[in-house]
Design a protein around this motif. Structure first.
Motif, PDB file in Angstrom:
ATOM      1  N   LYS A   1     -62.484 -13.098 121.040  1.00  0.00           N
ATOM      2  CA  LYS A   1     -62.607 -11.765 121.648  1.00  0.00           C
ATOM      3  C   LYS A   1     -63.149 -11.864 123.054  1.00  0.00           C
ATOM      4  CE  LYS A   1     -63.196  -8.750 117.637  1.00  0.00           C
ATOM      5  NZ  LYS A   1     -64.159  -7.982 116.824  1.00  0.00           N
ATOM      6  N   GLY A   2     -62.517 -11.119 123.962  1.00  0.00           N
ATOM      7  CA  GLY A   2     -62.940 -11.116 125.347  1.00  0.00           C
ATOM      8  C   GLY A   2     -62.351 -12.236 126.174  1.00  0.00           C
ATOM      9  N   ARG A   3     -61.713 -13.207 125.516  1.00  0.00           N
ATOM     10  CA  ARG A   3     -61.110 -14.332 126.243  1.00  0.00           C
ATOM     11  C   ARG A   3     -59.590 -14.368 126.082  1.00  0.00           C
ATOM     12  NH1 ARG A   3     -62.160 -19.401 124.704  1.00  0.00           N
ATOM     13  NH2 ARG A   3     -62.514 -18.868 122.500  1.00  0.00           N
ATOM     14  N   PHE A   4     -59.096 -13.988 124.935  1.00  0.00           N
ATOM     15  CA  PHE A   4     -57.657 -14.023 124.657  1.00  0.00           C
ATOM     16  C   PHE A   4     -57.105 -12.598 124.635  1.00  0.00           C
ATOM     17  CE2 PHE A   4     -57.446 -18.227 122.002  1.00  0.00           C
ATOM     18  CZ  PHE A   4     -58.134 -18.880 123.027  1.00  0.00           C
ATOM     19  N   THR A   5     -55.839 -12.477 125.033  1.00  0.00           N
ATOM     20  CA  THR A   5     -55.141 -11.192 124.986  1.00  0.00           C
ATOM     21  C   THR A   5     -53.755 -11.390 124.409  1.00  0.00           C
ATOM     22  OG1 THR A   5     -56.321 -10.419 126.953  1.00  0.00           O
ATOM     23  CG2 THR A   5     -54.343  -9.212 126.313  1.00  0.00           C
TER      24      THR A   5
ATOM     25  N   ALA B   1     -38.398  -5.678 124.513  1.00  0.00           N
ATOM     26  CA  ALA B   1     -37.084  -5.827 125.149  1.00  0.00           C
ATOM     27  C   ALA B   1     -36.669  -7.295 125.225  1.00  0.00           C
ATOM     28  CB  ALA B   1     -37.107  -5.217 126.535  1.00  0.00           C
ATOM     29  N   LYS B   2     -37.667  -8.183 125.247  1.00  0.00           N
ATOM     30  CA  LYS B   2     -37.388  -9.620 125.333  1.00  0.00           C
ATOM     31  C   LYS B   2     -37.606 -10.344 124.014  1.00  0.00           C
ATOM     32  CE  LYS B   2     -38.523 -10.030 130.251  1.00  0.00           C
ATOM     33  NZ  LYS B   2     -39.367 -10.718 131.269  1.00  0.00           N
ATOM     34  N   ASN B   3     -37.945  -9.593 122.962  1.00  0.00           N
ATOM     35  CA  ASN B   3     -38.207 -10.189 121.645  1.00  0.00           C
ATOM     36  C   ASN B   3     -39.240 -11.314 121.736  1.00  0.00           C
ATOM     37  OD1 ASN B   3     -36.285  -8.453 120.666  1.00  0.00           O
ATOM     38  ND2 ASN B   3     -34.768 -10.028 120.177  1.00  0.00           N
ATOM     39  N   THR B   4     -40.281 -11.063 122.496  1.00  0.00           N
ATOM     40  CA  THR B   4     -41.271 -12.109 122.759  1.00  0.00           C
ATOM     41  C   THR B   4     -42.682 -11.565 122.610  1.00  0.00           C
ATOM     42  OG1 THR B   4     -39.745 -13.224 124.283  1.00  0.00           O
ATOM     43  CG2 THR B   4     -42.080 -13.800 124.453  1.00  0.00           C
ATOM     44  N   VAL B   5     -43.537 -12.387 122.009  1.00  0.00           N
ATOM     45  CA  VAL B   5     -44.956 -12.085 121.932  1.00  0.00           C
ATOM     46  C   VAL B   5     -45.702 -13.154 122.722  1.00  0.00           C
ATOM     47  CG1 VAL B   5     -45.254 -13.338 119.740  1.00  0.00           C
ATOM     48  CG2 VAL B   5     -46.878 -11.547 120.379  1.00  0.00           C
ATOM     49  N   TYR B   6     -46.787 -12.745 123.363  1.00  0.00           N
ATOM     50  CA  TYR B   6     -47.535 -13.627 124.240  1.00  0.00           C
ATOM     51  C   TYR B   6     -48.992 -13.738 123.775  1.00  0.00           C
ATOM     52  CZ  TYR B   6     -43.596 -12.451 127.284  1.00  0.00           C
ATOM     53  OH  TYR B   6     -42.341 -12.247 127.791  1.00  0.00           O
ATOM     54  N   LEU B   7     -49.617 -14.834 124.176  1.00  0.00           N
ATOM     55  CA  LEU B   7     -51.050 -14.985 123.978  1.00  0.00           C
ATOM     56  C   LEU B   7     -51.618 -15.555 125.275  1.00  0.00           C
ATOM     57  CD1 LEU B   7     -53.363 -14.669 121.896  1.00  0.00           C
ATOM     58  CD2 LEU B   7     -53.108 -17.124 121.439  1.00  0.00           C
ATOM     59  N   GLN B   8     -52.294 -14.696 126.023  1.00  0.00           N
ATOM     60  CA  GLN B   8     -52.968 -15.125 127.244  1.00  0.00           C
ATOM     61  C   GLN B   8     -54.346 -15.632 126.873  1.00  0.00           C
ATOM     62  OE1 GLN B   8     -51.878 -15.183 130.560  1.00  0.00           O
ATOM     63  NE2 GLN B   8     -53.797 -16.291 130.891  1.00  0.00           N
ATOM     64  N   MET B   9     -54.617 -16.875 127.209  1.00  0.00           N
ATOM     65  CA  MET B   9     -55.887 -17.503 126.834  1.00  0.00           C
ATOM     66  C   MET B   9     -56.661 -17.867 128.097  1.00  0.00           C
ATOM     67  SD  MET B   9     -54.572 -19.920 123.696  1.00  0.00           S
ATOM     68  CE  MET B   9     -53.685 -21.025 124.770  1.00  0.00           C
ATOM     69  N   ASN B  10     -57.790 -17.247 128.281  1.00  0.00           N
ATOM     70  CA  ASN B  10     -58.652 -17.502 129.429  1.00  0.00           C
ATOM     71  C   ASN B  10     -59.968 -18.102 128.977  1.00  0.00           C
ATOM     72  OD1 ASN B  10     -56.690 -16.255 131.075  1.00  0.00           O
ATOM     73  ND2 ASN B  10     -57.638 -14.250 130.823  1.00  0.00           N
TER      74      ASN B  10
END
Length: 127
Positions: free
Chosen positions: A65-69, A75-84
């Motif tokens: 929590k607070g680091r990943f989004t 539309a692109k059939n894609t899921v993302y995981l932004q990891m900071n």
């Protein structure tokens, strides 16, 4: 045939960032909740984050929590995981997964709610 293909893993120094992607096919992506899990050597697979089919609801494990989004682009059939602010303890193979039921959300951290998994992408965080 449902296919989930992760990408974006790699080696990064502590404090750095990575963005994982998971491209889905074989289902009407926009109607299914998606999740990210990870598994470190010698440990059980654990939930990291989840996002409802609409994107309106998300879940995060306390450890990220607070680091990943988590986000999705239907539309692109894609899921993302932004990891900071990555830490060495984030080192693991990261998997995306798709819910077995359409138009259902909640219980994001329950592995039994997911019926298809990607092959995983390695994330290594050096100290």
């Amino acid at each position: 045939q449902v296919q989930l293909v992760e990408s974006g893993g790699g080696l990064v120094q502590a404090g750095g960032s990575l963005r994982l992607s998971c491209a889905a096919s074989g289902r009407t992506f926009s109607t299914y909740t998606m999740g990210w899990f990870r598994q470190a050597p010698g440990k059980e697979r654990e939930s990291v984050a989840g996002i409802s089919w609409s994107g309106g609801s998300t879940y995060y494990a306390d450890s990220v929590k607070g680091r990943f989004t988590i986000s999705r682009d239907n539309a692109k059939n894609t899921v993302y995981l932004q990891m900071n602010s990555l830490k060495p303890e984030d080192t693991a193979v990261y998997f995306c997964a798709i819910f077995r039921r359409r138009y259902y959300s909640g219980s994001y951290n329950n592995r039994r709610e997911y019926d298809y998994w990607g092959q995983g992408t390695q994330v290594t965080v050096s100290s």
